[in-house]
Write a protein that holds these residues in place. Structure first.
Motif, PDB file in Angstrom:
ATOM      1  N   VAL A  85       0.765  -1.281   0.022  1.00  0.00           N
ATOM      2  CA  VAL A  85      -0.126   0.100  -0.038  1.00  0.00           C
ATOM      3  C   VAL A  85       0.759   1.246  -0.065  1.00  0.00           C
ATOM      4  O   VAL A  85       0.402   2.300  -0.731  1.00  0.00           O
ATOM      5  CB  VAL A  85      -1.028  -0.019   1.134  1.00  0.00           C
ATOM      6  N   SER A  86       1.843   1.334   0.666  1.00  0.00           N
ATOM      7  CA  SER A  86       3.055   2.447   0.699  1.00  0.00           C
ATOM      8  C   SER A  86       3.451   2.759  -0.463  1.00  0.00           C
ATOM      9  O   SER A  86       3.346   3.918  -1.014  1.00  0.00           O
ATOM     10  CB  SER A  86       4.147   2.125   1.934  1.00  0.00           C
ATOM     11  N   TYR A  87       3.709   1.664  -1.303  1.00  0.00           N
ATOM     12  CA  TYR A  87       4.397   1.877  -2.641  1.00  0.00           C
ATOM     13  C   TYR A  87       3.072   2.568  -3.585  1.00  0.00           C
ATOM     14  O   TYR A  87       3.268   3.264  -4.300  1.00  0.00           O
ATOM     15  CB  TYR A  87       4.633   0.582  -3.529  1.00  0.00           C
ATOM     16  N   LEU A 110      -8.766  -0.891  -0.640  1.00  0.00           N
ATOM     17  CA  LEU A 110      -8.284  -0.734   0.590  1.00  0.00           C
ATOM     18  C   LEU A 110      -8.723   0.095   1.433  1.00  0.00           C
ATOM     19  O   LEU A 110      -9.228   1.479   0.917  1.00  0.00           O
ATOM     20  CB  LEU A 110      -6.698  -0.378   0.427  1.00  0.00           C
ATOM     21  N   ASP A 111      -9.002   0.049   2.868  1.00  0.00           N
ATOM     22  CA  ASP A 111      -9.845   1.023   3.506  1.00  0.00           C
ATOM     23  C   ASP A 111      -8.900   1.287   4.691  1.00  0.00           C
ATOM     24  O   ASP A 111      -8.932   0.540   5.784  1.00  0.00           O
ATOM     25  CB  ASP A 111     -11.282   0.290   4.087  1.00  0.00           C
ATOM     26  N   ASN A 112      -8.153   2.403   4.678  1.00  0.00           N
ATOM     27  CA  ASN A 112      -7.461   2.888   5.679  1.00  0.00           C
ATOM     28  C   ASN A 112      -7.279   4.423   5.525  1.00  0.00           C
ATOM     29  O   ASN A 112      -7.482   5.028   4.634  1.00  0.00           O
ATOM     30  CB  ASN A 112      -6.082   2.083   6.084  1.00  0.00           C
ATOM     31  N   ASP A 113      -6.682   5.124   6.649  1.00  0.00           N
ATOM     32  CA  ASP A 113      -6.767   6.707   6.696  1.00  0.00           C
ATOM     33  C   ASP A 113      -6.088   7.063   5.597  1.00  0.00           C
ATOM     34  O   ASP A 113      -6.430   7.908   4.856  1.00  0.00           O
ATOM     35  CB  ASP A 113      -6.302   7.122   7.738  1.00  0.00           C
ATOM     36  N   GLU A 114      -4.845   6.483   5.286  1.00  0.00           N
ATOM     37  CA  GLU A 114      -3.962   7.134   4.062  1.00  0.00           C
ATOM     38  C   GLU A 114      -4.533   7.074   2.820  1.00  0.00           C
ATOM     39  O   GLU A 114      -4.542   7.774   2.027  1.00  0.00           O
ATOM     40  CB  GLU A 114      -2.616   6.489   4.138  1.00  0.00           C
ATOM     41  N   VAL A 115      -5.267   5.802   2.581  1.00  0.00           N
ATOM     42  CA  VAL A 115      -5.743   5.807   1.420  1.00  0.00           C
ATOM     43  C   VAL A 115      -7.154   6.513   1.033  1.00  0.00           C
ATOM     44  O   VAL A 115      -7.143   7.376   0.132  1.00  0.00           O
ATOM     45  CB  VAL A 115      -6.328   4.196   1.197  1.00  0.00           C
ATOM     46  N   VAL A 116      -7.912   6.754   2.212  1.00  0.00           N
ATOM     47  CA  VAL A 116      -9.158   7.719   2.241  1.00  0.00           C
ATOM     48  C   VAL A 116      -8.564   9.113   1.825  1.00  0.00           C
ATOM     49  O   VAL A 116      -9.104   9.835   0.880  1.00  0.00           O
ATOM     50  CB  VAL A 116      -9.804   7.460   3.342  1.00  0.00           C
ATOM     51  N   GLU A 117      -7.368   9.480   2.638  1.00  0.00           N
ATOM     52  CA  GLU A 117      -6.852  10.838   2.312  1.00  0.00           C
ATOM     53  C   GLU A 117      -6.552  11.009   0.973  1.00  0.00           C
ATOM     54  O   GLU A 117      -6.476  12.028   0.300  1.00  0.00           O
ATOM     55  CB  GLU A 117      -5.878  11.268   3.325  1.00  0.00           C
ATOM     56  N   PRO A 134     -12.214   4.382  -8.876  1.00  0.00           N
ATOM     57  CA  PRO A 134     -11.806   3.718  -7.740  1.00  0.00           C
ATOM     58  C   PRO A 134     -12.559   4.149  -6.518  1.00  0.00           C
ATOM     59  O   PRO A 134     -13.025   3.383  -5.755  1.00  0.00           O
ATOM     60  CB  PRO A 134     -10.364   4.257  -7.442  1.00  0.00           C
ATOM     61  N   ALA A 135     -12.874   5.387  -6.538  1.00  0.00           N
ATOM     62  CA  ALA A 135     -13.839   5.949  -5.027  1.00  0.00           C
ATOM     63  C   ALA A 135     -15.088   5.175  -5.364  1.00  0.00           C
ATOM     64  O   ALA A 135     -15.662   5.055  -4.093  1.00  0.00           O
ATOM     65  CB  ALA A 135     -13.888   7.509  -5.383  1.00  0.00           C
ATOM     66  N   SER A 136     -15.666   5.041  -6.278  1.00  0.00           N
ATOM     67  CA  SER A 136     -16.893   4.274  -6.426  1.00  0.00           C
ATOM     68  C   SER A 136     -17.140   3.225  -6.045  1.00  0.00           C
ATOM     69  O   SER A 136     -18.049   2.437  -5.478  1.00  0.00           O
ATOM     70  CB  SER A 136     -17.635   4.402  -7.728  1.00  0.00           C
ATOM     71  N   SER A 140     -15.162   2.454   2.248  1.00  0.00           N
ATOM     72  CA  SER A 140     -14.913   3.348   3.297  1.00  0.00           C
ATOM     73  C   SER A 140     -16.267   4.388   3.608  1.00  0.00           C
ATOM     74  O   SER A 140     -16.524   5.188   2.738  1.00  0.00           O
ATOM     75  CB  SER A 140     -13.700   4.179   3.013  1.00  0.00           C
ATOM     76  N   GLY A 141     -16.710   4.230   4.729  1.00  0.00           N
ATOM     77  CA  GLY A 141     -17.667   5.079   5.500  1.00  0.00           C
ATOM     78  C   GLY A 141     -17.325   6.644   5.493  1.00  0.00           C
ATOM     79  O   GLY A 141     -18.133   7.452   5.116  1.00  0.00           O
ATOM     80  N   GLN A 142     -16.018   6.793   5.657  1.00  0.00           N
ATOM     81  CA  GLN A 142     -15.457   7.877   5.901  1.00  0.00           C
ATOM     82  C   GLN A 142     -15.431   8.655   4.393  1.00  0.00           C
ATOM     83  O   GLN A 142     -15.789   9.933   4.379  1.00  0.00           O
ATOM     84  CB  GLN A 142     -14.152   8.012   6.243  1.00  0.00           C
ATOM     85  N   LEU A 143     -15.002   7.998   3.534  1.00  0.00           N
ATOM     86  CA  LEU A 143     -14.776   8.526   1.930  1.00  0.00           C
ATOM     87  C   LEU A 143     -16.328   8.785   1.524  1.00  0.00           C
ATOM     88  O   LEU A 143     -16.316   9.944   0.986  1.00  0.00           O
ATOM     89  CB  LEU A 143     -14.179   7.508   1.179  1.00  0.00           C
ATOM     90  N   LEU A 144     -17.268   7.849   1.867  1.00  0.00           N
ATOM     91  CA  LEU A 144     -18.674   8.076   1.499  1.00  0.00           C
ATOM     92  C   LEU A 144     -19.102   9.423   1.981  1.00  0.00           C
ATOM     93  O   LEU A 144     -19.933  10.409   1.251  1.00  0.00           O
ATOM     94  CB  LEU A 144     -19.564   7.169   1.819  1.00  0.00           C
ATOM     95  N   ASP A 145     -19.047   9.683   3.316  1.00  0.00           N
ATOM     96  CA  ASP A 145     -19.390  10.913   3.731  1.00  0.00           C
ATOM     97  C   ASP A 145     -18.603  12.070   3.092  1.00  0.00           C
ATOM     98  O   ASP A 145     -19.263  13.033   2.888  1.00  0.00           O
ATOM     99  CB  ASP A 145     -18.793  10.977   5.490  1.00  0.00           C
ATOM    100  N   PHE A 146     -17.352  12.198   2.656  1.00  0.00           N
ATOM    101  CA  PHE A 146     -16.901  13.033   1.862  1.00  0.00           C
ATOM    102  C   PHE A 146     -17.464  13.303   0.467  1.00  0.00           C
ATOM    103  O   PHE A 146     -17.772  14.475   0.147  1.00  0.00           O
ATOM    104  CB  PHE A 146     -15.146  12.899   1.800  1.00  0.00           C
TER     105      PHE A 146
END
Length: 462
Positions: A85-87, A110-117, A134-136, A140-146
């Motif tokens: 994921v970092s790469y 992938l659902d983690n804070d770095e990916v969402v950001e 990809p966003a669709s 991630s619930g956090q991404l959906l809120d955004f």
């Protein structure tokens, strides 16, 4: 796999080579070049498909020192990998647009804070077209809120912007952004799309290179594609107010949610309407044509795609399409009666069914008329009619087919071309037609005979 025609090489790589299994892995591994293109990119994809673990070393080499094309393919192999994921996140800011695209695709699930950001940043910036697909697919619930907040902000901004150039940019951006809602069936996404569609009069007043009408059409496509029950009801209830480019979606929504009788009662007036004879735009004729086209697809059990070739919206998003449900649609038999009444040959062909007296008479009369036409009018429509006759077990199909083949097979070069369409029907004819076709061969042109034989052998082997 190295064929100069990419379509052939892709077919070999995607459909043929994987059927051999791991037996061919060593052959692929022995010649792959991580700095290569074309066939080497395909080799990497096939190798990873055959044995992902054994291909890990090659994937790492491609990421470190491969060509741009190989790096993209390698990132496709890493899709959804937490270990990398970092790469992948690092490659979302690479110079190459194709590399960034592959990186966003790689982190989509992938659902983690770095990916969402990373996705939020791209959706707010210049890479929105790379991130919406990809966003669709992100859970991630956090991404959906955004997405919901950003979507509402962009929508509201459309109605407050006065500068024409800025509005044009915003319309295009919001049209792309809507792809974030592809396949989202949660209540909040549904509510946003419905509320947006209910502002269609305001949206349709907005003009630009991408117009408000384009946005309304996209939202309607999402409501149908996401199988929103209230959204589809909204479309069906408002169908009488729609321009032609929305009517097809209302018809699809009705086919999915209404009984066959109701579907006919609501939409048959469009099919029965008479197009205007005057010059200029004819909305009545346009609506009739749209209803006909969708009706043909529904009748034939074909998949219907919204937005051009297989629903393709260019480089910014997932396809919006309708497929799984289309085969299950039943049509009221009155559609066929209406097609015969209006002498709509293509629709009769699409809807014809066994033992329908009107269809049997209409198709036979059409063939008789076609056989009496001059050579330059003897076209492949007759093949379509004969195909429909065969499909419904028409009692005169063999007789009509033999007459058509005889006329085409004896004629000019123009007719040789039309004979091609007829010959393709031979394997599907009743087997009793085989000896009759064989008896006809001596009277046909030699060029046609050579073409008939392979099809005739298929019929005799049935």
């Amino acid at each position: 796999i190295d064929d100069v025609y990419g379509e052939i090489a892709d077919f070999i790589a995607d459909q043929v080579l994987p059927t051999y299994g791991k037996a061919i892995y060593a052959d692929l591994r022995g010649v792959i070049d991580v700095k290569g293109k074309g066939g080497h990119v395909r080799r990497l994809r096939v190798m990873h498909r055959l044995d992902a673990g054994a291909t890990h070393e090659v994937v790492e080499q491609a990421l470190e020192s491969g060509s741009a094309e190989m790096k993209v393919a390698a990132m496709e192999c890493l899709r959804g990998s937490l270990d990398h994921v970092s790469y992948l996140l690092g490659q979302t800011v690479a110079k190459s647009k194709e590399v960034r695209r592959a990186a966003f695709e790689g982190i989509a699930e992938l659902d983690n804070d770095e990916v969402v950001e990373a996705l939020k940043k791209a959706l707010s910036g210049v890479d929105v077209d790379l991130a919406v697909g990809p966003a669709s697919r992100s859970s991630s619930g956090q991404l959906l809120d955004f997405i919901l907040k950003e979507g509402q902000r962009q929508l509201d901004e459309l109605f407050t912007t006065k500068a024409k150039a800025k509005l044009d940019t915003q319309l295009g951006r919001f049209l792309k952004f809507l792809t974030c809602f592809t396949s989202r069936t949660d209540k909040n996404s549904e509510a946003f799309l419905i509320a947006s569609f209910q502002r269609r009069d305001e949206l349709q007043a907005l003009k630009g290179n991408q117009s408000g009408q384009d946005i309304v059409r996209r939202i309607a496509g999402l409501l149908v594609g996401n199988n929103s029950k209230p959204g589809q009801k909204l479309l069906v209830d408002a169908h009488a107010t729609f321009e032609p480019d929305l009517l097809n979606l209302a018809l699809l929504a009705a086919a999915r949610t209404r009984k066959p009788k109701d579907l006919y009662d609501l939409f048959s007036p469009y099919l029965l309407a008479q197009p205007a004879k005057k010059k200029g735009r004819d909305p009545v004729g346009e609506k009739r044509e749209l209803v006909r086209n969708v009706l043909h697809l529904l009748a034939k059990g074909r998949r219907y795609y919204y937005g051009g070739r297989q629903g393709n919206f260019g480089e910014y998003g997932n396809d919006l399409h309708y497929d799984e449900w289309i085969d299950e649609v039943s049509l009221d038999p009155r559609w066929l009666d209406a097609a015969i009444e209006t002498e709509d040959l293509e629709t009769v062909i699409a809807l014809a069914r066994p033992k329908h007296k009107g269809a049997i008479s209409f198709l036979k009369a059409t063939v008789d008329a076609g056989l009496n036409e001059k050579a330059n009018n003897f076209d492949n429509r007759l093949a379509g009619v004969l195909d429909a006759m065969n499909r419904i077990d028409h009692p005169d199909v063999v007789e009509c087919y033999l007459a058509a083949l005889e006329k085409a097979g004896k004629g000019t070069s123009q007719r040789y071309y039309y004979a091609y369409w007829l010959l393709r029907l031979i394997p599907d004819l009743p087997k009793k037609a085989a000896p009759q076709i064989e008896a006809l061969l001596p009277s046909l042109n030699e060029k046609v005979i050579d073409e008939v034989i392979p099809y005739l052998e298929q019929l005799k082997a049935k």
